[in-house]
Design an enzyme around this catalytic site. Sequence first.
Site, PDB file in Angstrom:
ATOM      1  N   GLY A 196       1.774  11.524  11.256  1.00 52.41           N
ATOM      2  CA  GLY A 196       0.653  11.995  10.454  1.00 52.41           C
ATOM      3  C   GLY A 196      -0.081  10.835   9.823  1.00 52.41           C
ATOM      4  O   GLY A 196       0.510   9.771   9.605  1.00 52.41           O
ATOM      5  N   GLN A 234      -5.658   6.341   4.411  1.00 52.56           N
ATOM      6  CA  GLN A 234      -4.733   5.317   4.901  1.00 52.56           C
ATOM      7  C   GLN A 234      -5.392   4.323   5.850  1.00 52.56           C
ATOM      8  O   GLN A 234      -4.803   3.294   6.168  1.00 52.56           O
ATOM      9  CB  GLN A 234      -3.531   5.966   5.608  1.00 52.56           C
ATOM     10  N   CYS A 242       6.522   6.908   5.398  1.00 48.36           N
ATOM     11  CA  CYS A 242       5.059   6.855   5.352  1.00 48.36           C
ATOM     12  C   CYS A 242       4.586   5.561   5.995  1.00 48.36           C
ATOM     13  O   CYS A 242       5.147   4.500   5.726  1.00 48.36           O
ATOM     14  CB  CYS A 242       4.591   6.925   3.901  1.00 48.36           C
ATOM     15  N   LEU A 243       3.569   5.646   6.850  1.00 46.56           N
ATOM     16  CA  LEU A 243       3.062   4.442   7.520  1.00 46.56           C
ATOM     17  C   LEU A 243       2.494   3.431   6.530  1.00 46.56           C
ATOM     18  O   LEU A 243       2.410   2.249   6.839  1.00 46.56           O
ATOM     19  CB  LEU A 243       1.985   4.831   8.545  1.00 46.56           C
ATOM     20  N   HIS A 299       2.792  16.198   2.809  1.00 51.33           N
ATOM     21  CA  HIS A 299       2.712  14.736   2.689  1.00 51.33           C
ATOM     22  C   HIS A 299       1.277  14.243   2.897  1.00 51.33           C
ATOM     23  O   HIS A 299       0.750  13.480   2.085  1.00 51.33           O
ATOM     24  CB  HIS A 299       3.664  14.118   3.726  1.00 51.33           C
ATOM     25  N   GLU A 300       0.640  14.714   3.966  1.00 52.53           N
ATOM     26  CA  GLU A 300      -0.706  14.212   4.282  1.00 52.53           C
ATOM     27  C   GLU A 300      -1.743  14.735   3.299  1.00 52.53           C
ATOM     28  O   GLU A 300      -2.660  14.017   2.913  1.00 52.53           O
ATOM     29  CB  GLU A 300      -1.090  14.559   5.717  1.00 52.53           C
ATOM     30  N   HIS A 334      -1.828  12.733   0.179  1.00 55.25           N
ATOM     31  CA  HIS A 334      -2.592  11.487   0.293  1.00 55.25           C
ATOM     32  C   HIS A 334      -4.044  11.691  -0.139  1.00 55.25           C
ATOM     33  O   HIS A 334      -4.653  10.796  -0.723  1.00 55.25           O
ATOM     34  CB  HIS A 334      -2.605  10.987   1.749  1.00 55.25           C
TER      35      HIS A 334
END
Length: 157
Positions: free
Chosen positions: A46, A51, A89-90, A131-132, A135
Amino acid sequence: MAILRIVKDGDPMLRKVSRPVEEITPRILTLLDDMTETMHKANGCGLAAVQVGVLRRVVVIEDGDGRLYELINPRIVAYAGEQEECEGCLSIPGVWGITRRPSAVTVRALDRNGNEVEYTGHGLLARAFCHELDHLDGKLFTDCMIRRVRADEVETE
Ligand code: ZN
């Protein structure tokens, strides 16, 4: 398509609230494509636009079956249950931790054609939705992490 640079934790950008997409322009479609390519390249499941440095409410998610979800202006309209699972998380490389999330989450969003879509996710997909979407409001999973998990404890699928 292009691989975009992923903004890392510590950058104030990640704490900003993203703005809604007013109009789905070719630029937004390119953003979706580039985000998907960037997510694949980084082996993530995701990615939110913030990001990659774009403060718009745009998210891409790929579930365990390889299905791609492109969400524009997504919002959670229903949730149920509870799960405690591991997340990463990236934007926070090398950190994994347990979070408490609903076990089922329904989101409503626009797709790339401007049509309203609704998806209900369970398990991993429910976590990814939470999660996304967090953000987009400047929240990171480490804000709600119950405990950190060491890299060698993380289950690889
Ligand atoms: Zn993340």
